[in-house]
Design a protein around this motif. Structure first.
Motif, PDB file in Angstrom:
ATOM      1  N   HIS A  54       0.838  -1.203   0.000  1.00  0.00           N
ATOM      2  CA  HIS A  54       0.000   0.000   0.000  1.00  0.00           C
ATOM      3  C   HIS A  54       0.862   1.238   0.000  1.00  0.00           C
ATOM      4  O   HIS A  54       1.464   1.532   1.024  1.00  0.00           O
ATOM      5  CB  HIS A  54      -0.939   0.016   1.206  1.00  0.00           C
ATOM      6  CG  HIS A  54      -1.885  -1.136   1.220  1.00  0.00           C
ATOM      7  ND1 HIS A  54      -2.950  -1.226   0.353  1.00  0.00           N
ATOM      8  CD2 HIS A  54      -1.911  -2.252   1.964  1.00  0.00           C
ATOM      9  CE1 HIS A  54      -3.588  -2.353   0.592  1.00  0.00           C
ATOM     10  NE2 HIS A  54      -2.979  -2.991   1.559  1.00  0.00           N
ATOM     11  N   PRO A  55       0.965   1.980  -1.070  1.00  0.00           N
ATOM     12  CA  PRO A  55       0.468   1.632  -2.390  1.00  0.00           C
ATOM     13  C   PRO A  55       1.332   0.533  -3.003  1.00  0.00           C
ATOM     14  O   PRO A  55       2.510   0.385  -2.654  1.00  0.00           O
ATOM     15  CB  PRO A  55       0.581   2.928  -3.180  1.00  0.00           C
ATOM     16  CG  PRO A  55       1.685   3.685  -2.509  1.00  0.00           C
ATOM     17  CD  PRO A  55       1.643   3.275  -1.067  1.00  0.00           C
ATOM     18  N   LEU A  56       0.763  -0.214  -3.923  1.00  0.00           N
ATOM     19  CA  LEU A  56       1.437  -1.348  -4.544  1.00  0.00           C
ATOM     20  C   LEU A  56       2.739  -0.911  -5.192  1.00  0.00           C
ATOM     21  O   LEU A  56       2.776   0.078  -5.916  1.00  0.00           O
ATOM     22  CB  LEU A  56       0.534  -1.974  -5.615  1.00  0.00           C
ATOM     23  CG  LEU A  56       1.167  -3.121  -6.408  1.00  0.00           C
ATOM     24  CD1 LEU A  56       1.368  -4.334  -5.502  1.00  0.00           C
ATOM     25  CD2 LEU A  56       0.323  -3.467  -7.605  1.00  0.00           C
ATOM     26  N   GLY A  57       3.802  -1.627  -4.917  1.00  0.00           N
ATOM     27  CA  GLY A  57       5.057  -1.303  -5.574  1.00  0.00           C
ATOM     28  C   GLY A  57       6.253  -2.001  -4.977  1.00  0.00           C
ATOM     29  O   GLY A  57       6.132  -2.990  -4.257  1.00  0.00           O
ATOM     30  N   LEU A  58       7.414  -1.431  -5.286  1.00  0.00           N
ATOM     31  CA  LEU A  58       8.694  -1.968  -4.846  1.00  0.00           C
ATOM     32  C   LEU A  58       9.575  -0.842  -4.345  1.00  0.00           C
ATOM     33  O   LEU A  58       9.551   0.266  -4.890  1.00  0.00           O
ATOM     34  CB  LEU A  58       9.413  -2.659  -6.014  1.00  0.00           C
ATOM     35  CG  LEU A  58       8.691  -3.818  -6.692  1.00  0.00           C
ATOM     36  CD1 LEU A  58       9.385  -4.166  -8.002  1.00  0.00           C
ATOM     37  CD2 LEU A  58       8.644  -5.020  -5.768  1.00  0.00           C
ATOM     38  N   ARG A  59      10.358  -1.144  -3.339  1.00  0.00           N
ATOM     39  CA  ARG A  59      11.402  -0.218  -2.870  1.00  0.00           C
ATOM     40  C   ARG A  59      12.731  -0.858  -3.249  1.00  0.00           C
ATOM     41  O   ARG A  59      13.034  -1.984  -2.858  1.00  0.00           O
ATOM     42  CB  ARG A  59      11.325  -0.024  -1.370  1.00  0.00           C
ATOM     43  CG  ARG A  59      12.430   0.907  -0.847  1.00  0.00           C
ATOM     44  CD  ARG A  59      12.263   1.225   0.623  1.00  0.00           C
ATOM     45  NE  ARG A  59      11.041   1.988   0.807  1.00  0.00           N
ATOM     46  CZ  ARG A  59      10.041   1.631   1.628  1.00  0.00           C
ATOM     47  NH1 ARG A  59      10.129   0.543   2.358  1.00  0.00           N
ATOM     48  NH2 ARG A  59       8.964   2.376   1.726  1.00  0.00           N
TER      49      ARG A  59
ATOM     50  N   ARG B 101      12.123 -10.493 -11.527  1.00  0.00           N
ATOM     51  CA  ARG B 101      11.151 -11.302 -10.782  1.00  0.00           C
ATOM     52  C   ARG B 101      10.257 -10.409  -9.921  1.00  0.00           C
ATOM     53  O   ARG B 101       9.049 -10.601  -9.853  1.00  0.00           O
ATOM     54  CB  ARG B 101      11.891 -12.321  -9.917  1.00  0.00           C
ATOM     55  CG  ARG B 101      10.965 -13.296  -9.244  1.00  0.00           C
ATOM     56  CD  ARG B 101      11.698 -14.440  -8.563  1.00  0.00           C
ATOM     57  NE  ARG B 101      12.582 -13.954  -7.514  1.00  0.00           N
ATOM     58  CZ  ARG B 101      13.875 -14.282  -7.410  1.00  0.00           C
ATOM     59  NH1 ARG B 101      14.440 -15.092  -8.277  1.00  0.00           N
ATOM     60  NH2 ARG B 101      14.596 -13.810  -6.421  1.00  0.00           N
ATOM     61  N   ALA B 102      10.847  -9.405  -9.289  1.00  0.00           N
ATOM     62  CA  ALA B 102      10.073  -8.484  -8.456  1.00  0.00           C
ATOM     63  C   ALA B 102       9.084  -7.681  -9.300  1.00  0.00           C
ATOM     64  O   ALA B 102       7.928  -7.469  -8.893  1.00  0.00           O
ATOM     65  CB  ALA B 102      11.016  -7.558  -7.691  1.00  0.00           C
ATOM     66  N   LEU B 103       9.499  -7.230 -10.464  1.00  0.00           N
ATOM     67  CA  LEU B 103       8.601  -6.486 -11.347  1.00  0.00           C
ATOM     68  C   LEU B 103       7.460  -7.371 -11.836  1.00  0.00           C
ATOM     69  O   LEU B 103       6.312  -6.917 -11.923  1.00  0.00           O
ATOM     70  CB  LEU B 103       9.379  -5.892 -12.527  1.00  0.00           C
ATOM     71  CG  LEU B 103      10.286  -4.712 -12.177  1.00  0.00           C
ATOM     72  CD1 LEU B 103      11.245  -4.417 -13.326  1.00  0.00           C
ATOM     73  CD2 LEU B 103       9.483  -3.481 -11.802  1.00  0.00           C
ATOM     74  N   ARG B 104       7.751  -8.636 -12.153  1.00  0.00           N
ATOM     75  CA  ARG B 104       6.672  -9.556 -12.550  1.00  0.00           C
ATOM     76  C   ARG B 104       5.670  -9.715 -11.418  1.00  0.00           C
ATOM     77  O   ARG B 104       4.462  -9.733 -11.638  1.00  0.00           O
ATOM     78  CB  ARG B 104       7.249 -10.921 -12.946  1.00  0.00           C
ATOM     79  CG  ARG B 104       7.755 -10.974 -14.368  1.00  0.00           C
ATOM     80  CD  ARG B 104       8.026 -12.389 -14.841  1.00  0.00           C
ATOM     81  NE  ARG B 104       8.898 -13.147 -13.957  1.00  0.00           N
ATOM     82  CZ  ARG B 104      10.230 -13.146 -14.005  1.00  0.00           C
ATOM     83  NH1 ARG B 104      10.839 -12.419 -14.921  1.00  0.00           N
ATOM     84  NH2 ARG B 104      10.940 -13.865 -13.173  1.00  0.00           N
ATOM     85  N   TRP B 105       6.173  -9.838 -10.184  1.00  0.00           N
ATOM     86  CA  TRP B 105       5.279  -9.936  -9.021  1.00  0.00           C
ATOM     87  C   TRP B 105       4.353  -8.726  -8.975  1.00  0.00           C
ATOM     88  O   TRP B 105       3.145  -8.861  -8.810  1.00  0.00           O
ATOM     89  CB  TRP B 105       6.100 -10.041  -7.734  1.00  0.00           C
ATOM     90  CG  TRP B 105       5.263  -9.898  -6.513  1.00  0.00           C
ATOM     91  CD1 TRP B 105       4.559 -10.875  -5.878  1.00  0.00           C
ATOM     92  CD2 TRP B 105       5.013  -8.683  -5.783  1.00  0.00           C
ATOM     93  NE1 TRP B 105       3.882 -10.349  -4.802  1.00  0.00           N
ATOM     94  CE2 TRP B 105       4.144  -9.004  -4.720  1.00  0.00           C
ATOM     95  CE3 TRP B 105       5.441  -7.369  -5.926  1.00  0.00           C
ATOM     96  CZ2 TRP B 105       3.705  -8.052  -3.810  1.00  0.00           C
ATOM     97  CZ3 TRP B 105       4.996  -6.427  -5.024  1.00  0.00           C
ATOM     98  CH2 TRP B 105       4.134  -6.768  -3.981  1.00  0.00           C
ATOM     99  N   ALA B 106       4.933  -7.531  -9.133  1.00  0.00           N
ATOM    100  CA  ALA B 106       4.142  -6.302  -9.028  1.00  0.00           C
ATOM    101  C   ALA B 106       3.085  -6.207 -10.127  1.00  0.00           C
ATOM    102  O   ALA B 106       1.994  -5.689  -9.886  1.00  0.00           O
ATOM    103  CB  ALA B 106       5.062  -5.080  -9.070  1.00  0.00           C
TER     104      ALA B 106
END
Length: 118
Positions: free
Chosen positions: A16-21, A36-41
């Protein structure tokens, strides 16, 4: 959840909000983990994706192209938001013909929507 944590990079998912750090350095040694992390998102939800790159000290051009390909592959109406984006990332984006809108949304050139490999 942490996708990668080593001396070079740490990639954590945020719900929340959806994403990656993403912090540290992204290069060929850990680019697959970013992929892999981007595919998850992209699969976890249908909302926009936020990438917090504020702690990123380095990203190679191939790593940034991964992010651009992800943005270009999102369904219409869904966007990738780089917030914050370090000056080096902004400069590399400009050199690759991409940019950020005032709202930090990644501007996807129309040609890239058809061919995300550009």
């Amino acid at each position: 959840m942490t996708f990668e944590r080593n001396g070079q990079a740490q990639i954590m998912h945020i719900l929340h909000p959806l994403g990656l750090r993403v912090t540290g350095e992204i290069d060929r040694s850990n680019r697959r983990v970013l992929a892999r992390a981007l595919r998850w998102a992209t699969r976890i939800d249908d909302q926009d994706i936020r990438l917090d790159l504020g702690g990123l000290s380095f990203i190679d051009a191939a790593g940034l192209r991964l992010i651009l390909a992800t943005a270009a592959g999102l369904r219409p109406g869904r966007e990738l938001i780089l917030d914050p984006a370090p000056p080096a990332v902004r400069e590399l984006l400009a050199r690759l013909g991409w940019g950020l809108t005032a709202g930090q949304r990644l501007y996807v050139p129309q040609a890239s929507r058809q061919d995300p490999a550009q």
